[in-house]
Scaffold this motif. Structure first.
Motif, PDB file in Angstrom:
ATOM      1  N   ARG A  93       0.846  -1.195   0.000  1.00  0.00           N
ATOM      2  CA  ARG A  93       0.000   0.000   0.000  1.00  0.00           C
ATOM      3  C   ARG A  93       0.884   1.250   0.000  1.00  0.00           C
ATOM      4  NH1 ARG A  93      -4.173  -0.612   4.898  1.00  0.00           N
ATOM      5  NH2 ARG A  93      -4.820   1.427   4.096  1.00  0.00           N
ATOM      6  N   PRO A  94       1.514   1.552  -1.129  1.00  0.00           N
ATOM      7  CA  PRO A  94       2.455   2.681  -1.179  1.00  0.00           C
ATOM      8  C   PRO A  94       1.816   4.029  -0.869  1.00  0.00           C
ATOM      9  CG  PRO A  94       2.027   1.815  -3.382  1.00  0.00           C
ATOM     10  CD  PRO A  94       1.448   0.839  -2.419  1.00  0.00           C
ATOM     11  N   ASP A  95       0.510   4.138  -1.051  1.00  0.00           N
ATOM     12  CA  ASP A  95      -0.179   5.407  -0.787  1.00  0.00           C
ATOM     13  C   ASP A  95      -0.242   5.748   0.696  1.00  0.00           C
ATOM     14  OD1 ASP A  95      -2.001   3.064  -0.775  1.00  0.00           O
ATOM     15  OD2 ASP A  95      -3.473   4.541  -0.081  1.00  0.00           O
ATOM     16  N   ARG A  96       0.053   4.789   1.580  1.00  0.00           N
ATOM     17  CA  ARG A  96      -0.066   5.019   3.022  1.00  0.00           C
ATOM     18  C   ARG A  96       1.176   5.642   3.644  1.00  0.00           C
ATOM     19  NH1 ARG A  96      -2.774   6.521   5.132  1.00  0.00           N
ATOM     20  NH2 ARG A  96      -3.183   5.473   7.092  1.00  0.00           N
ATOM     21  N   PHE A  97       2.262   5.793   2.863  1.00  0.00           N
ATOM     22  CA  PHE A  97       3.517   6.269   3.438  1.00  0.00           C
ATOM     23  C   PHE A  97       4.041   7.482   2.674  1.00  0.00           C
ATOM     24  CE2 PHE A  97       3.085   1.781   4.372  1.00  0.00           C
ATOM     25  CZ  PHE A  97       3.309   1.755   5.737  1.00  0.00           C
ATOM     26  N   SER A  98       4.491   8.490   3.434  1.00  0.00           N
ATOM     27  CA  SER A  98       5.047   9.700   2.826  1.00  0.00           C
ATOM     28  C   SER A  98       6.568   9.735   2.879  1.00  0.00           C
ATOM     29  CB  SER A  98       4.485  10.943   3.513  1.00  0.00           C
ATOM     30  OG  SER A  98       4.777  10.929   4.907  1.00  0.00           O
ATOM     31  N   ARG A  99       7.158   9.078   3.879  1.00  0.00           N
ATOM     32  CA  ARG A  99       8.612   8.952   4.003  1.00  0.00           C
ATOM     33  C   ARG A  99       8.913   7.706   4.823  1.00  0.00           C
ATOM     34  NH1 ARG A  99      12.511  13.167   3.203  1.00  0.00           N
ATOM     35  NH2 ARG A  99      11.514  14.871   2.084  1.00  0.00           N
ATOM     36  N   LEU A 100      10.005   7.038   4.493  1.00  0.00           N
ATOM     37  CA  LEU A 100      10.396   5.828   5.209  1.00  0.00           C
ATOM     38  C   LEU A 100      11.868   5.903   5.593  1.00  0.00           C
ATOM     39  CD1 LEU A 100       8.779   3.007   3.022  1.00  0.00           C
ATOM     40  CD2 LEU A 100       8.025   3.744   5.287  1.00  0.00           C
ATOM     41  N   VAL A 101      12.155   5.589   6.854  1.00  0.00           N
ATOM     42  CA  VAL A 101      13.527   5.346   7.308  1.00  0.00           C
ATOM     43  C   VAL A 101      13.620   3.863   7.626  1.00  0.00           C
ATOM     44  CG1 VAL A 101      15.305   5.864   9.013  1.00  0.00           C
ATOM     45  CG2 VAL A 101      13.729   7.674   8.264  1.00  0.00           C
ATOM     46  N   LEU A 102      14.484   3.159   6.913  1.00  0.00           N
ATOM     47  CA  LEU A 102      14.634   1.712   7.074  1.00  0.00           C
ATOM     48  C   LEU A 102      16.058   1.450   7.560  1.00  0.00           C
ATOM     49  CD1 LEU A 102      12.912   0.593   3.737  1.00  0.00           C
ATOM     50  CD2 LEU A 102      11.854   0.969   5.984  1.00  0.00           C
ATOM     51  N   ALA A 103      16.199   1.082   8.815  1.00  0.00           N
ATOM     52  CA  ALA A 103      17.514   0.917   9.436  1.00  0.00           C
ATOM     53  C   ALA A 103      17.818  -0.557   9.673  1.00  0.00           C
ATOM     54  CB  ALA A 103      17.573   1.676  10.756  1.00  0.00           C
ATOM     55  N   GLY A 104      19.095  -0.896   9.596  1.00  0.00           N
ATOM     56  CA  GLY A 104      19.514  -2.260   9.901  1.00  0.00           C
ATOM     57  C   GLY A 104      19.140  -3.279   8.844  1.00  0.00           C
ATOM     58  N   ILE A 105      18.957  -2.845   7.601  1.00  0.00           N
ATOM     59  CA  ILE A 105      18.766  -3.769   6.480  1.00  0.00           C
ATOM     60  C   ILE A 105      19.683  -3.343   5.342  1.00  0.00           C
ATOM     61  CG2 ILE A 105      16.417  -4.387   7.107  1.00  0.00           C
ATOM     62  CD1 ILE A 105      15.416  -2.562   4.841  1.00  0.00           C
ATOM     63  N   GLY A 106      19.994  -4.297   4.484  1.00  0.00           N
ATOM     64  CA  GLY A 106      20.897  -4.021   3.364  1.00  0.00           C
ATOM     65  C   GLY A 106      21.008  -5.243   2.487  1.00  0.00           C
ATOM     66  N   LYS A 107      22.192  -5.835   2.481  1.00  0.00           N
ATOM     67  CA  LYS A 107      22.409  -6.973   1.592  1.00  0.00           C
ATOM     68  C   LYS A 107      21.563  -8.181   1.973  1.00  0.00           C
ATOM     69  CE  LYS A 107      26.443  -8.891   4.031  1.00  0.00           C
ATOM     70  NZ  LYS A 107      27.885  -9.225   3.928  1.00  0.00           N
ATOM     71  N   ASN A 108      21.068  -8.232   3.211  1.00  0.00           N
ATOM     72  CA  ASN A 108      20.219  -9.354   3.625  1.00  0.00           C
ATOM     73  C   ASN A 108      18.881  -9.357   2.894  1.00  0.00           C
ATOM     74  OD1 ASN A 108      19.548  -6.975   5.139  1.00  0.00           O
ATOM     75  ND2 ASN A 108      18.390  -8.224   6.578  1.00  0.00           N
ATOM     76  N   VAL A 109      18.435  -8.198   2.402  1.00  0.00           N
ATOM     77  CA  VAL A 109      17.211  -8.130   1.611  1.00  0.00           C
ATOM     78  C   VAL A 109      17.472  -8.645   0.196  1.00  0.00           C
ATOM     79  CG1 VAL A 109      15.468  -6.582   0.631  1.00  0.00           C
ATOM     80  CG2 VAL A 109      16.304  -6.218   2.968  1.00  0.00           C
ATOM     81  N   ILE A 110      18.644  -8.340  -0.327  1.00  0.00           N
ATOM     82  CA  ILE A 110      18.996  -8.715  -1.693  1.00  0.00           C
ATOM     83  C   ILE A 110      19.299 -10.201  -1.794  1.00  0.00           C
ATOM     84  CG2 ILE A 110      20.716  -8.357  -3.515  1.00  0.00           C
ATOM     85  CD1 ILE A 110      20.949  -5.455  -2.421  1.00  0.00           C
ATOM     86  N   GLU A 111      19.973 -10.735  -0.792  1.00  0.00           N
ATOM     87  CA  GLU A 111      20.337 -12.160  -0.801  1.00  0.00           C
ATOM     88  C   GLU A 111      20.183 -12.707   0.618  1.00  0.00           C
ATOM     89  OE1 GLU A 111      24.082 -15.079  -1.999  1.00  0.00           O
ATOM     90  OE2 GLU A 111      24.100 -12.977  -2.595  1.00  0.00           O
TER      91      GLU A 111
END
Length: 239
Positions: A93-111
């Motif tokens: 639901r991309p319409d529900r968010f105006s800005r996102l701070v996503l901390a502590g993720i990186g290469k673990n999402v990709i692989e």
């Protein structure tokens, strides 16, 4: 100034991750209305022991933000599991968010490191079987599993529920195509000593993505790091 939802990581809670660190007070001083979220299995939320109960962690996020800001998109900050949960919520639901701070993720999402996740689960199960995280039990774990097991020892945690969270079914792989649906500005924050570092490629998956790398900061120290506070407050215009 609007509302901002805060979503903790695995083994944490709104109270232990965000209130104890002082981030909630800083955001409120900057004019933000803070919306606290306890993910299922954590904090004040129910703590079922069935892994299937955790197949969709976004439900409590949507319940909280829809109640707090039903008509306007909301800013949100997530750490680790909370960041991944927010990302999945924003894809749905991309319409529900105006800005996102996503901390502590990186290469673990990709692989995804499935072997590492298995070792963490095995470490948790060894503590459950022994009844406590004794030095002898911890000695049999690798470094990352030991960190997770020690982090799980926070007051009021249910280690059986936390193990069930880790054993939940995969919600599916994330990729650049899915993340491109998240069109709001996205800030990825990761420590250079974090096992998920680097995060530059992940940040490039978002149309308005950027990455902030914190020097000499490991995974579990991220949500309490001054660099994280500064980057988050500046990004959310709360200073």
């Amino acid at each position: 100034m609007g509302s901002v939802a805060l979503v903790h990581g695995w083994g944490g809670s709104f109270a232990t991750t965000w209130q104890r660190s002082g981030l909630t007070a800083l955001l409120e001083d900057g004019g933000k209305e803070v919306v606290g979220v306890d993910l299922l299995g954590h904090g004040a939320a129910p703590k079922p022991h069935d892994p299937e109960a955790y197949n969709d962690l976004t439900a409590r996020v949507f319940d909280a933000i829809d109640a707090a800001s039903p008509d306007e998109p909301i800013e949100a900050v997530g750490f680790s599991l909370g960041a991944i949960t927010l990302l999945r919520a924003a894809i749905a639901r991309p319409d529900r968010f105006s800005r996102l701070v996503l901390a502590g993720i990186g290469k673990n999402v990709i692989e995804r490191d499935q072997e590492g996740a298995t070792r963490i689960v095995e470490g948790l199960e060894s503590v459950i079987e022994s009844g406590e995280a004794t030095p002898a039990v911890l000695a049999d774990m690798d470094h990352t599993a030991r960190l997770f097991v020690q982090y799980a020892q926070q007051p009021d945690n249910d280690i059986v529920a936390l193990a069930a969270v880790m054993r939940r079914a995969s919600a599916g792989e994330l990729d650049a195509t899915l993340c491109s649906a998240v069109t709001c500005p996205v800030l990825i924050v990761v420590g250079d000593q974090d096992f998920v570092h680097p995060a530059d490629e992940l940040a490039s998956w978002f149309p308005q993505g950027q990455c902030e790398t914190l020097r000499n900061v490991d995974h579990f120290a991220t949500p309490e790091a001054f660099g994280f506070f500064d980057a988050t407050l500046e990004f959310l215009d709360a200073i």
